[in-house]
Design a protein around this motif. Structure first.
Motif: not given
Length: 156
Positions: A43-44, A121-126, A128-134
């Motif tokens: 994902n990252a 942020s154009p990458v805020g949602d992405r 957020d997903i990385v943070q949740k996976l982490l």
């Protein structure tokens, strides 16, 4: 698998990621942690590619600069830090894996902070997903660190 996912902050995400991996049903807790770190790495990596595409396409120099800083945060995460976390899990070095996961969380947060205030942020949602996976990966590694799940197979 279900038993472990219930001990994470995002049960549905954990369950979805693990159930989509054909290796998960035969994996022990260590294997499930590795699957989650590898899913985070994938994902990252996608997020970094997306950031690089946005940099090429944006005419806004301020946005380009902020995106370039985000790319600088993501490059070592993708090339070194998450692969080191995976290696650490493989070697049973769960404390080092935990440290690497925490480091990545800080880098993703730093990217988000570049957009605080005036710019959406154009990458805020992405991010957020990385943070949740982490968060899920960190929770599984913490279970291993605390010895709550040894290297035995966890039944589905």
């Amino acid at each position: 698998m279900d038993q472990i996912c219930r001990k994470t902050p995002f049960y549905d995400l954990c369950s979805s990621v693990l159930r989509s991996n054909p290796l998960a049903p035969e994996s022990d807790a260590k294997g499930l942690a590795l699957i989650m770190v590898n899913a985070t790495l994938a994902n990252a990596t996608d997020t970094l590619s997306y950031i690089e595409e946005l940099i090429k396409k944006t005419p806004d120099l301020d946005l380009e600069h902020k995106l370039a800083l985000c790319a600088e945060y993501y490059i070592p995460v993708v090339q070194y830090v998450l692969p080191q976390a995976a290696d650490a899990i493989n070697q049973g070095q769960f404390e080092f894996a935990s440290y690497n996961i925490f480091y990545v969380k800080n880098e993703v947060n730093a990217c988000d902070k570049k957009f605080s205030g005036s710019t959406q942020s154009p990458v805020g949602d992405r991010n957020d997903i990385v943070q949740k996976l982490l968060d899920v990966a960190a929770a599984i590694v913490k279970l291993l660190l605390n010895g709550l799940f040894e290297y035995k197979k966890i039944c589905i």
